[in-house]
Design an enzyme around this catalytic site. Structure first.
Site, PDB file in Angstrom:
ATOM      1  N   ASN A 193      12.116  35.364  13.529  1.00 47.04           N
ATOM      2  CA  ASN A 193      12.771  35.334  14.840  1.00 47.04           C
ATOM      3  C   ASN A 193      12.067  36.261  15.811  1.00 47.04           C
ATOM      4  O   ASN A 193      10.921  36.657  15.605  1.00 47.04           O
ATOM      5  CB  ASN A 193      14.241  35.725  14.682  1.00 47.04           C
ATOM      6  N   GLU A 239      13.100  39.867  11.467  1.00 50.42           N
ATOM      7  CA  GLU A 239      13.970  40.155  10.333  1.00 50.42           C
ATOM      8  C   GLU A 239      14.713  38.935   9.808  1.00 50.42           C
ATOM      9  O   GLU A 239      15.311  38.995   8.731  1.00 50.42           O
ATOM     10  CB  GLU A 239      14.991  41.255  10.697  1.00 50.42           C
ATOM     11  N   CYS A 278      12.460  39.343  16.283  1.00 48.82           N
ATOM     12  CA  CYS A 278      12.212  40.702  15.789  1.00 48.82           C
ATOM     13  C   CYS A 278      11.797  40.742  14.331  1.00 48.82           C
ATOM     14  O   CYS A 278      11.818  41.807  13.716  1.00 48.82           O
ATOM     15  CB  CYS A 278      13.458  41.562  15.984  1.00 48.82           C
ATOM     16  N   PRO A 338      16.396  45.543  14.638  1.00 45.51           N
ATOM     17  CA  PRO A 338      15.935  46.786  15.267  1.00 45.51           C
ATOM     18  C   PRO A 338      17.053  47.701  15.768  1.00 45.51           C
ATOM     19  O   PRO A 338      16.860  48.898  15.886  1.00 45.51           O
ATOM     20  CB  PRO A 338      15.086  46.291  16.449  1.00 45.51           C
ATOM     21  N   THR A 339      18.216  47.154  16.129  1.00 43.26           N
ATOM     22  CA  THR A 339      19.367  47.908  16.668  1.00 43.26           C
ATOM     23  C   THR A 339      18.998  48.799  17.846  1.00 43.26           C
ATOM     24  O   THR A 339      19.557  49.878  18.016  1.00 43.26           O
ATOM     25  CB  THR A 339      20.059  48.766  15.582  1.00 43.26           C
TER      26      THR A 339
END
Length: 944
Positions: A542, A546, A544, A729-730
């Site tokens: 996606n 993950e 990022c 990543p948050t």
């Protein structure tokens, strides 16, 4: 308050330089050039986030000027500027206008003047510092008083108090909480004044009792404005409002609350009327709306969110409980090789991005440059022109102004256009074949890395002639790929090109450093370990890196994310497993609810999500937990903690999904999945090892929990969700919770963080606590941290154990990060957003690092982050985007701590890699523009 004037900055800088260097002709010429460049840098940073709601205090501007001087290595000039600041502060104080009748008047929103109620100001500031160690009302009040004037508006008065506290954060991090509480008072005034029937103003003490009444008024108004789903009004509001924990409004740091204020709270025509606990309760009610006991579940969800033990992803926080509940974070699509599919992909991207979705697009099926087009009897222009349009679509749909639209394009390494794909983010060349705003990633099969290590040839194909390569992985891919190479040798394939695999690998790494893209992600481990092999192929990750879900022409993969705050689940004695189990069990239920509540903008996403029901539970605050435990990140103990904490999280997450299956039923495609065969993520490592054969797979397989019992439980109950875990990543939700991002190492112990809410001074509170305990926290330490870019390495009076514990990202050998990621990856059914840091990059280092990640069984990597190697030339303006871009400037620079020796890169068996191994060591990285992702780029907020 006055308009911003950059000339004042230039004058101040020039005076400081002249005070140090004199006013000779040669000096004046150099000063003029340097001052102009520094002023541009300061102005770019200040104006990047300028808005009517984010006024700039003069002290804030001066802080940034001082920081820019320090970053540029002009330390003597910085000292001269400090003296200039003090003189100007005294002059401003002396020039304060006389107050009418000796009284300062405050202008209300209706224009009327009222005498300033200084007692109330003192009470609010007193409340703000109450219970916060090492803070006092007096300096805040003194600083605020200096900036008052007769006729000041009520908004400016509130802002003056906030800014007064912010100026003290650098010396004492706890003033961040004071600033947040003062912002909270401003928010309360704004919200309560807007809502008819609510009190016009309230202190925190008063608000604690008023919250239930306020919530009813707020909810009625939000429904009237068609911002909130009317269904929320049918809850038992007496029961719901009795659960509100008003004291949790005081738990925010300034960055967290300002982020919520700017981007999350409901507003009408710019006026925020949603207070923090109303926000969390609205999100919780939205997620519980279809539960049998809605009130009990809403309170359970609210407790988890408002305590920061778990935080849902940004789309869920934006939209839960609203009239457009698009709650999912990530969408993965495959673009087919025809115009209808390509232009449908653009439309889908726009619709998915509109409500805050992050996009991963698989473009591999699109035929390459020079391929034959049967319908027109012409030649294809390849995939790149289509990617340019996808880039512009992402820019145009900016998610309602809340954050930029974001997409990542994936291409497999055998595609004939891969070399042009590598150049997409370059700032030179034909701009029609560049995508400056879109992320890109290489989808790399194991066969390619085998060829790199064997220094063998690699063949590029157009997918219209080799379509099944896209659908194959592992041994099947390798065999079919070699068959196509033989067919090319026989003249049966028209469009292909041969090159040394190591040459292509060199270009991939060079572009990764120069432009930050394409990222390196690994196709085979993503597929061989996927629980859903029986229903499709994972063609990309996606936005990022993950999420690893299968996609097809008629299914758009969707993932629903949230993250456990690891700091809330450790004590001095270690991991609090009982608390973690409670949190994870509730969190998985919340994420599963998202799937049924979700507002789907395209049918392909709805179909996929309801069939497979994937969720992605991750974590954040990893290094905060290490600080709490006293474990340096670069240590075997930290790697072991990464393993054990992820093992427990995975165990509880799988168990929770299995229990939900017993309660609600399994997901539709459970039969035939790895789950149904009793193969858990830890077991799927064997499948990867079998496919790697002679290639070394160096993965620890130790475990401590009773996994066999869980296997039987999964076989008996099934699974509610096809996928359960992914570490995102948050970037934003960790700010809300006041912890470090995801699994990230700390960037610096003292720095200025930039995001869409502005620039924020960030100090590592764990470090400050440790330094206070040893009597080392003082103004000199603050100055030293500034001087050494937030590093302890060259501060002599700091003990070595603290230097190791608080080593920053660029002081830690990246292989420690890979080792910890490898330990987590064995438990994950999806992947993790893993950034890698290299202080002094070289071709050899990057080659070793990324092959090491492959041997350690990682599925994906994310950004490569690099920095300048010296103090003298840390940053400059590059290109035309006005953003500061890190520039390598030779060798030398700051000292670094020496952590424990990093693990060695594995030596692959001779049968797999003949010697001498071709090295990627001839890339001139110092000559590049160093565009590996800036650590403080406000646009790198991705999924969360």
């Amino acid at each position: 308050m006055s308009a911003f004037d950059a000339n004042k900055i230039s004058v101040a800088l020039a005076k400081a330089f002249l005070a140090v260097e004199g006013d000779g002709a040669a000096a004046s010429s150099r000063i003029h050039h340097v001052v102009g460049e520094l002023t541009t840098q300061v102005e770019a940073s200040l104006l990047r986030h300028a808005s009517a709601e984010a006024a700039l205090h003069i002290e804030q501007i001066q802080d940034l000027v001082e920081l820019t001087l320090m970053r540029g290595g002009h330390h003597k000039v910085a000292r001269a500027y400090v003296l200039y600041r003090e003189e100007r502060a005294k002059a401003r104080e002396a020039a304060q206008p006389a107050k009418r009748d000796g009284v300062i008047h405050v202008k209300d929103s209706d224009g009327t003047l009222q005498p300033l109620d200084w007692d109330r100001v003192a009470h609010v500031v007193g409340e703000a510092v109450a219970g916060i160690d090492d803070t006092s009302a007096e300096p805040v009040l003194a600083e605020a008083r200096r900036n008052l004037y007769d006729g000041i508006s009520s908004d400016e008065l509130a802002l003056a108090q906030i800014m007064a506290a912010r100026t003290l954060v650098e010396q004492e991090p706890n003033y961040s909480y004071v600033s947040a509480r003062l912002l909270l008072d401003k928010l309360r005034g704004e919200a309560l004044s807007y809502l008819a029937g609510a009190p016009r103003q309230a202190s925190h003490d008063e608000m604690s009792a008023a919250y239930p009444t306020y919530f009813r008024t707020y909810l009625a108004r939000a429904i009237e404005l068609e911002l909130v789903d009317p269904e929320l009004a049918t809850f038992d509001l007496d029961r719901i409002t009795a659960a509100i924990r008003a004291e949790r409004d005081l738990d925010f740091g300034f960055l967290g609350l300002q982020t919520l204020y700017d981007r999350y709270f409901l507003h009408h025509e710019g006026t925020r009327f949603e207070l923090p606990q109303a926000f969390f309760l609205r999100v919780a009610m939205g997620l519980a709306v279809r539960e049998d006991d809605r009130e009990a579940r809403a309170i359970e969800f609210y407790e988890l969110l408002s305590s920061f033990h778990f935080m849902a992803s940004t789309p869920t926080l934006f939209n839960s409980g609203t009239t457009r509940a698009q709650l999912s974070s990530c969408f993965l699509t495959t673009v087919s090789d025809d115009l209808d599919s390509i232009f449908q992909a653009y439309k889908n991207n726009a619709l998915l991005a509109k409500y805050s979705g992050g996009l991963g697009n698989d473009w591999t099926p699109v035929r390459g440059l020079g391929a034959h087009i049967k319908g027109t009897n012409g030649r294809s222009q390849g995939v790149v022109p289509f990617l340019k349009i996808a880039n512009d679509t992402a820019v145009a749909v900016n998610q309602g102004g809340k954050r930029k639209g974001a997409a990542c394009a994936y291409l497999e390494t055998w595609h004939i256009d891969v070399e042009e794909f590598l150049d997409l983010r370059k700032n030179t060349g034909d701009d029609r074949r560049r995508t400056h705003d879109m992320n890109t990633a290489n989808w790399v099969p194991d066969e390619f890395l085998r060829r790199v290590e064997a220094d063998a040839e690699w063949t590029l194909f157009s997918p219209d002639e080799t379509p099944d390569l896209h659908e194959l992985y592992g041994t099947a891919f390798a065999e079919r790929y070699r068959a196509y190479e033989a067919a090319a040798d026989r003249g049966e394939i028209k469009v292909f090109r041969r090159l040394r695999a190591v040459e292509l690998w060199r270009r991939m790494l060079t572009m990764l450093f120069e432009t930050g893209h394409p990222w390196i992600t690994f196709k085979d481990p993503c597929n061989l370990r996927s629980p859903q092999q029986h229903v499709g192929v994972v063609h990309s990750s996606n936005l990022c890196t993950e999420i690893t879900l299968n996609t097809s022409a008629d299914e758009v993969a969707v993932c629903n994310l949230g993250s456990v705050n690891l700091l809330k689940h450790v004590t001095k004695d270690g991991l609090d497993t009982e608390r973690l189990e409670r949190t994870v069990t509730t969190a998985v239920r919340m994420l599963d609810n998202v799937i049924d509540i979700n507002f789907y903008t395209i049918p392909e996403a709805r179909r996929s999500n309801l069939r497979h029901r994937p969720v992605g539970l991750g974590l954040m605050g990893y290094q905060d937990a290490l600080f709490e435990l006293g474990l340096p990140l670069a240590s075997d103990a930290a790697v072991e903690f990464a393993d054990r904490s992820m093992e427990h999280l995975a165990y509880y997450a799988i168990a929770a999904s299995s229990d939900l299956a017993a309660e609600r039923g399994t997901y539709a495609t459970f039969e035939g999945s790895l789950w149904s065969k009793g193969i858990l993520p830890i077991d799927s490592l064997k499948l990867l090892a079998e496919a790697r054969r002679g290639d070394r797979l160096d993965v620890d397989t130790s475990s401590t929990l009773d996994w066999e019992t869980l296997r039987q439980r999964v076989r008996t109950n099934g699974m509610r969700n096809s996928n359960v875990m992914a570490i995102a990543p948050t970037a934003t939700i960790s700010n809300i919770c006041g912890v470090g991002q995801s699994i990230e190492p700390l960037f610096q112990n003292l720095y200025v963080k930039s995001n869409m809410s502005g620039d924020f001074t960030v100090i590592n509170p764990h470090l400050v606590r440790s330094l206070k305990e040893r009597g080392l926290w003082d103004e000199v330490m603050v100055s030293d941290l500034k001087y050494f870019d937030g590093s302890l390495g060259e501060i002599d009076r700091v003990p070595e154990d603290l230097k190791r514990l608080y080593a920053t990202a660029f002081e830690i050998e990246s292989r420690w990060l890979v080792d910890a990621a490898s330990r987590r990856q064995k438990w994950l059914d999806q992947a993790q957003s893993l950034n890698l840091y290299i202080a002094s990059p070289s071709g050899r280092k990057l080659d070793e690092l990324y092959r090491y990640a492959w041997h350690k069984g990682l599925k994906t990597t994310y950004y490569l982050r690099a920095r300048s190697a010296t103090h003298v030339e840390k940053s400059t303006l590059r290109g035309t985007d006005g953003k500061l871009t890190s520039v390598p400037a030779g060798t030398g620079g700051t000292g670094t701590v020496t952590p424990a020796a990093p693990p060695a890169v594995p030596s692959v068996a001779p049968s797999a890699r003949p010697e001498p191994m071709p090295r990627v060591d001839d890339v001139d990285f110092v000559a590049t523009d160093g565009a590996a992702c800036r650590i403080d780029d406000p646009d790198c907020e991705a999924c969360q």
